[in-house]
Scaffold this active site. Structure first.
Site, mmCIF file in Angstrom:
data_model
loop_
_atom_site.group_PDB
_atom_site.id
_atom_site.type_symbol
_atom_site.label_atom_id
_atom_site.label_comp_id
_atom_site.label_asym_id
_atom_site.label_seq_id
_atom_site.Cartn_x
_atom_site.Cartn_y
_atom_site.Cartn_z
ATOM 1 N N CYS B 84 0.855 -1.803 -0.117
ATOM 2 C CA CYS B 84 -0.083 -0.072 0.458
ATOM 3 C C CYS B 84 0.954 1.007 -0.246
ATOM 4 O O CYS B 84 0.209 2.312 0.164
ATOM 5 C CB CYS B 84 -0.977 0.400 0.774
ATOM 6 S SG CYS B 84 -2.232 -1.618 1.341
ATOM 7 N N ILE B 210 -12.549 -1.558 -0.808
ATOM 8 C CA ILE B 210 -11.982 -1.206 -2.059
ATOM 9 C C ILE B 210 -11.486 -0.600 -3.351
ATOM 10 O O ILE B 210 -12.490 -1.080 -3.801
ATOM 11 C CB ILE B 210 -11.906 -3.629 -2.203
ATOM 12 C CG1 ILE B 210 -11.502 -3.289 -0.908
ATOM 13 C CG2 ILE B 210 -10.965 -3.530 -3.580
ATOM 14 C CD1 ILE B 210 -12.287 -4.679 -1.115
ATOM 15 N N LYS B 330 -9.869 5.687 4.606
ATOM 16 C CA LYS B 330 -11.575 5.873 4.908
ATOM 17 C C LYS B 330 -12.416 6.226 3.964
ATOM 18 O O LYS B 330 -12.955 5.374 3.139
ATOM 19 C CB LYS B 330 -11.264 6.180 5.583
ATOM 20 C CG LYS B 330 -12.886 6.161 6.717
ATOM 21 C CD LYS B 330 -13.111 4.853 7.298
ATOM 22 C CE LYS B 330 -13.775 4.311 7.296
ATOM 23 N NZ LYS B 330 -14.785 4.405 6.109
ATOM 24 N N HIS B 334 -8.737 3.535 -1.392
ATOM 25 C CA HIS B 334 -8.033 3.128 -1.055
ATOM 26 C C HIS B 334 -7.375 2.274 -2.377
ATOM 27 O O HIS B 334 -7.122 0.882 -2.226
ATOM 28 C CB HIS B 334 -7.267 2.183 0.115
ATOM 29 C CG HIS B 334 -6.373 2.184 0.241
ATOM 30 N ND1 HIS B 334 -5.334 3.212 -0.108
ATOM 31 C CD2 HIS B 334 -5.869 0.893 1.253
ATOM 32 C CE1 HIS B 334 -4.134 2.058 0.404
ATOM 33 N NE2 HIS B 334 -4.283 1.037 1.064
#
Lengths: 389, 389
Positions: B84, B210, B330, B334
């Site tokens: 990430c 996601i 959030k 992401h």
């Protein structure tokens, strides 16, 4: 620009090790490199790790921290991926970490484990180095893509399968004394010509094997070397990187590799040398034709001239410019993510006189070159290594 | 060390776009960034591309050349992968390319496409950011791993689910005006507390979605900026990178993130600032607890203090230190490989006054920070951005 000393190198044997994990192999290579450098895990400032298909082969992404752990450190790390040029790029970005002065001791290397994927799985994995939408879905495999380049080369400059066979024979011969090589097997030109065809004009011996293995290089900054009276025999003095279109369908010529040309020009300029200064080279011979394309892209031969170099003996170990004394990808093997680092390790050992083929390197030779390519040379790196003075 | 000017930024909307390809999304983001910078594809010296699971999601490795092609160039490129934190690392290594003087104009960014993998496929893909042998095979998913960190934090420092809910409410609220955000949906503390449990103590609103999307940043060297009278409002003045053990089982504490601490200390030192100089931050809040761990690791809060920051209002948009004004991972979303670049783009827009939440940034604020983390913070990058003077 400023040089990066090669403090140490390490590699596993290359071969088929389906029961070894990637971290196990990188630990062997990386710890050997640190030991060679006389340095400890806590000396390592950063880790640059090349790997191509570990996400598939080991269900493992985020391999940087695992590579660092394999060395016994939690130093910052990252994975650098550029298909078969992954550890060439890892070394390039590691050289920069040293050049900015941000790091003094850096480990750059890589690993690939593919034998556990099976031949079909490995072929499928390797295809991910090509354009999925426009090449792979058209049925292009890597042998097929390089076969296209060979046919284009033959059409434009001449040459034939016998020329290619001499390259395979040379590299197999070079690997005979290299105990780390995947293939220690002498072949003849007739063996190569009579081998099963894999993608015309290639027979089996025109292709490198699918190998497992790891390699690592420890780079040390000049400042650190001075402060610790670090005695390094060889330094990376030039680094270059070139790019090209991903797919062969977008190339102006299939018989030239501008990514290699650009990488070489940058590396020569960076080191302040000319191609004529280069006394030996490890080049990316994933297929026999790739050695030809590399030598011409590097400016070591004019276009159309390298195809006959092995046949004429010029690039053999007793020739004027020994090429792939390690055995090359062809015979030493090609664990994708490890290849670029293994090439640098080989040139360093050849220049320092510790390589089993070092007797082929003349006393006057002080400059060697490592050339690593990704895909059908959509990416290429060149590193110039010189005896440290 | 020397700064790297932010010439331009671009991003796609973040969301679920299973029918878009990665190259399509990166083209949108990268060309927007070049347009924003007033630069053309031929001005680009290098491309640093962050991506995590494209090898699985798009059957595509060797994405560097495709990313360059998406921008209309064959400039040298590489993929940087650190789960990430992939594009945080891409930016870090791009800053170095500028600092060595080897490149003047560099595009750094990233892309992820996961919605086409399905929820099970995406969960499986994301698990590759953890240790396959010692975590994944024990049944640890990412929500489970971060839930472990949350439980350890509660045990060591106190705090509860309501504290976490305030973080989710804040970040959802921030995203309401951000048209690029994946989730533009107001939630209440009760909504968060009553949501289905995903891994105790987390409910659904403790986790980021996601997402698919891309983001890009154009970096320009000071020399180029001077020569071309390039007017950049914000520069990256500090860069830091930290590492930790891959698996949580090897950590000394599950309630602290030394990789973030090390990255922050390096970045502050690099920029010549203290944590108290930071006026706003985008931090890696893949789960609500991650925002707490980040703020403490960054030295913006003492250990045990950040858990109540959102509840007390301090990190809200009208608080003393606004955090994740973009909506954070959030609510903004992401898309793994794009996140680090999107954070830098957000801080730049907030400092320049062009972000929809820029009204929350005081006139006296000239320093912002972007924090990107990989895995359970086995990797972390921190970049300090300052209004260029």
């Amino acid at each position: 620009m400023s040089k990066a000393f090669i403090g140490g190198t390490g590699m596993t044997s290359f071969g088929s090790f389906p029961d070894r994990t990637g971290r196990d192999m990188f630990a062997e290579a990386g710890l050997a490199a640190l030991d060679d450098a006389g340095l400890a895990p806590e000396d390592v400032d950063e880790v640059f790790y090349g790997n191509f298909v570990g996400t598939l082969a080991e269900n493992q992404g985020h391999q940087g921290p695992l590579a660092a752990e394999a060395l016994g450190t939690t130093a910052p790390s990252r994975r650098v991926e550029s298909a078969c040029a992954s550890s060439g790029l890892a070394i390039r970005d590691a050289v920069r970490a040293v050049r900015t002065g941000e790091s003094d001791v850096v480990v750059a290397g890589g690993m690939e484990r593919m034998s556990n994927m099976g031949t079909a799985g490995a072929t499928d994995g390797l295809a991910r180095a090509a354009d999925d939408l426009f090449e792979v879905r058209s049925g292009v495999t890597f042998p097929a893509a390089y076969a296209l380049l060979a046919r284009a080369y033959f059409a434009e400059y001449g040459g034939d399968r016998t020329d290619l066979a001499h390259i395979a024979v040379k590299n197999h011969e070079n690997a005979l004394v290299n105990d780390h090589a995947h293939l220690q097997q002498e072949i003849t030109v007739d063996d190569a010509l009579e081998a099963p065809e894999i993608a015309s004009p290639f027979g089996l011996y025109d292709a490198c094997p699918i190998s497992d293995g790891a390699a690592a290089v420890v780079l040390v900054s000049p400042a650190y070397a001075a402060e610790h009276s670090f005695d390094a025999g060889v330094a990376i003095t030039g680094s270059g990187h070139g790019g090209d279109t991903m797919g062969v369908q977008d190339r102006r010529s299939l018989a030239k590799t501008p990514a290699t040309r650009d990488a070489a020009e940058e590396a020569y300029d960076d080191a302040g040398i000319d191609p004529t200064d280069v006394g030996l080279a490890e080049v990316h011979d994933c297929f026999t034709i790739a050695e030809v394309l590399a030598l011409e892209g590097l400016g070591l031969y004019s276009h159309g001239e390298a195809i006959g170099a092995a046949r004429r003996g010029e690039t053999r170990r007793d020739g004027a410019l020994p090429v792939n004394l390690s055995g090359g990808l062809k015979a030493k093997g090609h664990p994708v993510g490890a290849t670029g680092a293994a090439q640098v390790a080989a040139i360093r050992a050849l220049l320092e006189g510790t390589h089993p083929r070092a007797d082929a390197v003349g006393d006057d030779v002080t400059v060697g070159l490592a050339h690593n390519a990704g895909g059908t040379v959509a990416s290429a790196t060149v590193h110039v290594l010189e005896v440290a003075t």
